[in-house]
Design an enzyme around this catalytic site. Structure first.
Site, PDB file in Angstrom:
ATOM      1  N   CYS A  61     -45.451  53.036  83.453  1.00 35.66           N
ATOM      2  CA  CYS A  61     -46.710  52.469  82.960  1.00 35.66           C
ATOM      3  C   CYS A  61     -47.862  52.833  83.895  1.00 35.66           C
ATOM      4  O   CYS A  61     -47.931  52.351  85.032  1.00 35.66           O
ATOM      5  CB  CYS A  61     -46.536  50.955  82.854  1.00 35.66           C
ATOM      6  SG  CYS A  61     -48.049  50.023  82.642  1.00 35.66           S
ATOM      7  N   CYS A  64     -49.952  49.951  85.185  1.00 37.86           N
ATOM      8  CA  CYS A  64     -49.174  49.205  86.184  1.00 37.86           C
ATOM      9  C   CYS A  64     -49.284  49.887  87.546  1.00 37.86           C
ATOM     10  O   CYS A  64     -49.432  49.221  88.576  1.00 37.86           O
ATOM     11  CB  CYS A  64     -47.707  49.123  85.777  1.00 37.86           C
ATOM     12  SG  CYS A  64     -47.403  48.263  84.228  1.00 37.86           S
TER      13      CYS A  64
END
Length: 138
Positions: A61, A64
């Protein structure tokens, strides 16, 4: 002092000692980096710390990964006040299902064992700090 008064006083003392022990157990250790959270240690960490922010993330991600240095900085700056943890949602599926996490990064904020806030998405450090500041006050 009557026997009843003595009994009541002893009960008060025991209760005070119990509350003090509980209060000491529910504190936030001075940890200057996020700890690894798993399905198996999640409940214990949340229950045994006063204020906890769990970063629900995955290695693939991109948002993230953008938040990782921010979370690391906040963990250092708020050591002893907020415990930060990182939960890899790919390796630990039970917590994301339990809290219905549909997007990552999601930050779950727990105070005294209860979920008090959910923050979804990447954001600048100052915005995340503003969201967390209200939980430090009370």
């Amino acid at each position: 002092m009557s026997e009843e008064d003595k009994e009541l006083e002893e009960i008060r003392r025991r209760k005070l000692r119990e509350l003090m022990r509980r209060r000491q157990a529910v504190s936030t250790p001075s940890v200057s980096e996020p700890i690894k959270i798993t399905d198996s240690n999640f409940d214990k960490v949340v229950r045994s710390n006063r204020l906890v922010v769990i970063d629900c993330w995955a290695p693939w991600c991109a948002p993230c990964r953008i938040m990782t240095p921010i979370i690391n900085e906040l963990a250092k700056e708020y050591a002893g006040k907020i415990l930060f943890g990182k939960l890899n949602v790919d390796e630990n599926p039970r917590v994301p299902v339990r809290y219905q996490i549909m997007s990552i990064p999601t930050f779950l904020v727990f105070k005294d064992g209860s979920l008090v806030d959910r923050i979804v998405g990447a954001m600048p450090k100052r915005l995340l700090e503003q969201r967390l500041a209200k939980h430090l006050k009370a």
